[in-house]
Design a protein around this motif. Sequence first.
Motif, PDB file in Angstrom:
ATOM      1  N   GLY A  30       0.817  -1.209   0.000  1.00  0.00           N
ATOM      2  CA  GLY A  30       0.000   0.000   0.000  1.00  0.00           C
ATOM      3  C   GLY A  30       0.844   1.249   0.000  1.00  0.00           C
ATOM      4  N   GLY A  31       0.212   2.362   0.387  1.00  0.00           N
ATOM      5  CA  GLY A  31       0.905   3.642   0.367  1.00  0.00           C
ATOM      6  C   GLY A  31      -0.089   4.772   0.543  1.00  0.00           C
ATOM      7  N   VAL A  32       0.159   5.846  -0.206  1.00  0.00           N
ATOM      8  CA  VAL A  32      -0.696   7.024  -0.154  1.00  0.00           C
ATOM      9  C   VAL A  32      -1.493   7.088  -1.446  1.00  0.00           C
ATOM     10  N   ALA A  33      -2.800   7.220  -1.315  1.00  0.00           N
ATOM     11  CA  ALA A  33      -3.671   7.306  -2.487  1.00  0.00           C
ATOM     12  C   ALA A  33      -3.318   8.532  -3.321  1.00  0.00           C
ATOM     13  N   GLY A  34      -3.489   8.410  -4.622  1.00  0.00           N
ATOM     14  CA  GLY A  34      -3.226   9.530  -5.525  1.00  0.00           C
ATOM     15  C   GLY A  34      -1.805   9.590  -6.034  1.00  0.00           C
ATOM     16  N   GLY A  35      -0.935   8.720  -5.569  1.00  0.00           N
ATOM     17  CA  GLY A  35       0.449   8.681  -6.034  1.00  0.00           C
ATOM     18  C   GLY A  35       0.801   7.278  -6.486  1.00  0.00           C
ATOM     19  N   PRO A  36       1.769   7.160  -7.388  1.00  0.00           N
ATOM     20  CA  PRO A  36       2.127   5.827  -7.883  1.00  0.00           C
ATOM     21  C   PRO A  36       2.846   4.988  -6.831  1.00  0.00           C
ATOM     22  N   VAL A  37       2.607   3.678  -6.889  1.00  0.00           N
ATOM     23  CA  VAL A  37       3.344   2.714  -6.074  1.00  0.00           C
ATOM     24  C   VAL A  37       3.932   1.681  -7.025  1.00  0.00           C
ATOM     25  N   VAL A  38       5.021   1.064  -6.591  1.00  0.00           N
ATOM     26  CA  VAL A  38       5.782   0.182  -7.480  1.00  0.00           C
ATOM     27  C   VAL A  38       5.922  -1.209  -6.878  1.00  0.00           C
ATOM     28  N   ILE A  39       5.883  -2.199  -7.767  1.00  0.00           N
ATOM     29  CA  ILE A  39       6.188  -3.588  -7.426  1.00  0.00           C
ATOM     30  C   ILE A  39       7.347  -4.002  -8.315  1.00  0.00           C
ATOM     31  N   HIS A  40       8.373  -4.596  -7.707  1.00  0.00           N
ATOM     32  CA  HIS A  40       9.514  -5.112  -8.473  1.00  0.00           C
ATOM     33  C   HIS A  40       9.322  -6.619  -8.582  1.00  0.00           C
ATOM     34  N   LEU A  41       9.231  -7.126  -9.813  1.00  0.00           N
ATOM     35  CA  LEU A  41       8.998  -8.543 -10.048  1.00  0.00           C
ATOM     36  C   LEU A  41      10.242  -9.177 -10.646  1.00  0.00           C
ATOM     37  N   GLU A  42      10.699 -10.269 -10.037  1.00  0.00           N
ATOM     38  CA  GLU A  42      11.833 -11.051 -10.538  1.00  0.00           C
ATOM     39  C   GLU A  42      11.304 -12.376 -11.060  1.00  0.00           C
ATOM     40  N   ALA A  43      11.675 -12.741 -12.286  1.00  0.00           N
ATOM     41  CA  ALA A  43      11.183 -13.967 -12.914  1.00  0.00           C
ATOM     42  C   ALA A  43      12.070 -15.158 -12.551  1.00  0.00           C
ATOM     43  N   PHE A  44      11.422 -16.304 -12.308  1.00  0.00           N
ATOM     44  CA  PHE A  44      12.106 -17.557 -12.012  1.00  0.00           C
ATOM     45  C   PHE A  44      11.486 -18.664 -12.845  1.00  0.00           C
ATOM     46  N   ASP A  45      12.268 -19.711 -13.095  1.00  0.00           N
ATOM     47  CA  ASP A  45      11.775 -20.808 -13.922  1.00  0.00           C
ATOM     48  C   ASP A  45      11.174 -21.924 -13.067  1.00  0.00           C
ATOM     49  N   THR A  46      10.802 -23.027 -13.723  1.00  0.00           N
ATOM     50  CA  THR A  46      10.155 -24.144 -13.042  1.00  0.00           C
ATOM     51  C   THR A  46      11.063 -24.852 -12.039  1.00  0.00           C
ATOM     52  N   LYS A  47      12.375 -24.593 -12.105  1.00  0.00           N
ATOM     53  CA  LYS A  47      13.318 -25.164 -11.135  1.00  0.00           C
ATOM     54  C   LYS A  47      13.749 -24.115 -10.109  1.00  0.00           C
ATOM     55  N   ASN A  48      12.998 -23.007 -10.046  1.00  0.00           N
ATOM     56  CA  ASN A  48      13.254 -21.893  -9.126  1.00  0.00           C
ATOM     57  C   ASN A  48      14.622 -21.248  -9.365  1.00  0.00           C
ATOM     58  N   GLN A  49      15.057 -21.242 -10.624  1.00  0.00           N
ATOM     59  CA  GLN A  49      16.300 -20.582 -11.014  1.00  0.00           C
ATOM     60  C   GLN A  49      15.949 -19.249 -11.674  1.00  0.00           C
ATOM     61  N   PRO A  50      16.743 -18.200 -11.457  1.00  0.00           N
ATOM     62  CA  PRO A  50      16.435 -16.902 -12.055  1.00  0.00           C
ATOM     63  C   PRO A  50      16.440 -16.957 -13.586  1.00  0.00           C
ATOM     64  N   ILE A  51      15.595 -16.137 -14.171  1.00  0.00           N
ATOM     65  CA  ILE A  51      15.546 -15.985 -15.619  1.00  0.00           C
ATOM     66  C   ILE A  51      16.160 -14.633 -15.945  1.00  0.00           C
ATOM     67  N   TYR A  52      17.014 -14.600 -16.955  1.00  0.00           N
ATOM     68  CA  TYR A  52      17.755 -13.383 -17.288  1.00  0.00           C
ATOM     69  C   TYR A  52      17.330 -12.782 -18.620  1.00  0.00           C
ATOM     70  N   GLU A  53      16.095 -13.030 -19.024  1.00  0.00           N
ATOM     71  CA  GLU A  53      15.582 -12.430 -20.253  1.00  0.00           C
ATOM     72  C   GLU A  53      14.139 -12.035 -20.020  1.00  0.00           C
ATOM     73  N   GLY A  54      13.648 -11.124 -20.838  1.00  0.00           N
ATOM     74  CA  GLY A  54      12.283 -10.639 -20.700  1.00  0.00           C
ATOM     75  C   GLY A  54      11.330 -11.380 -21.613  1.00  0.00           C
ATOM     76  N   GLY A  55      10.173 -10.767 -21.836  1.00  0.00           N
ATOM     77  CA  GLY A  55       9.207 -11.305 -22.770  1.00  0.00           C
ATOM     78  C   GLY A  55       7.978 -11.938 -22.158  1.00  0.00           C
ATOM     79  N   ALA A  56       7.910 -12.056 -20.834  1.00  0.00           N
ATOM     80  CA  ALA A  56       6.727 -12.648 -20.211  1.00  0.00           C
ATOM     81  C   ALA A  56       5.564 -11.657 -20.264  1.00  0.00           C
ATOM     82  N   ASN A  57       4.359 -12.176 -20.235  1.00  0.00           N
ATOM     83  CA  ASN A  57       3.155 -11.350 -20.192  1.00  0.00           C
ATOM     84  C   ASN A  57       2.819 -11.102 -18.724  1.00  0.00           C
ATOM     85  N   VAL A  58       3.232  -9.944 -18.208  1.00  0.00           N
ATOM     86  CA  VAL A  58       3.020  -9.589 -16.807  1.00  0.00           C
ATOM     87  C   VAL A  58       1.873  -8.576 -16.743  1.00  0.00           C
ATOM     88  N   ARG A  59       0.912  -8.831 -15.864  1.00  0.00           N
ATOM     89  CA  ARG A  59      -0.222  -7.924 -15.703  1.00  0.00           C
ATOM     90  C   ARG A  59      -0.466  -7.651 -14.229  1.00  0.00           C
TER      91      ARG A  59
END
Length: 170
Positions: free
Chosen positions: A69-98
């Motif tokens: 949460g935060g203060v209404a009327g201002g932007p807030v940010v979520i940082h998302l890190e992608a991981f694969d099916t073996k819980n290893q980090p992914i170092y490329e983009g292209g996923a459909n994030v919503r």
Amino acid sequence: DPGRELALHAMNQGSGPVVVAGAGRARVAVSLGHLAGKHGAQHTLKAIAPPPEEICAQFCKAKGPGTQGGVAGGPVVIHLEAFDTKNQPIYEGGANVRCKALGIPLPGEPTPPVIDGQVRDNQDGSYIVSYMVPKEGEYKVHVDVNGMSVAGSPFTAHFQAPPQPKGMPV
């Protein structure tokens, strides 16, 4: 496969970084200290890990103030890190994030409209998600990757009213 030698071509573009190009996907470790050489010099690099598997929403990690949460009327940010099916980090983009934020109405209030978040793909396996709620209250924030909810989603986020300048009526 780890330890498998890959024949790659390393190019030094002036004083900038060395660009590594080659066929296929793999994670490699590069030491620039010994790669310096004459223009066009080729070097053999070793893979340190196999290429990533498919992205897996349940292993993706969403962090930041936008999950709380935060203060209404201002932007807030979520940082998302992608991981694969073996819980290893992914170092490329292209996923459909919503991202969608849904206000939780108080008894007798109408259902507020759905708020669509904005997503920036950093093309390195990380995504910056931002959204802004119009008024104070509690919201359910849904973050999904390729149609599947990330771990912890939906998040319950509490937003306060923005501070009022002194002397202004409330």
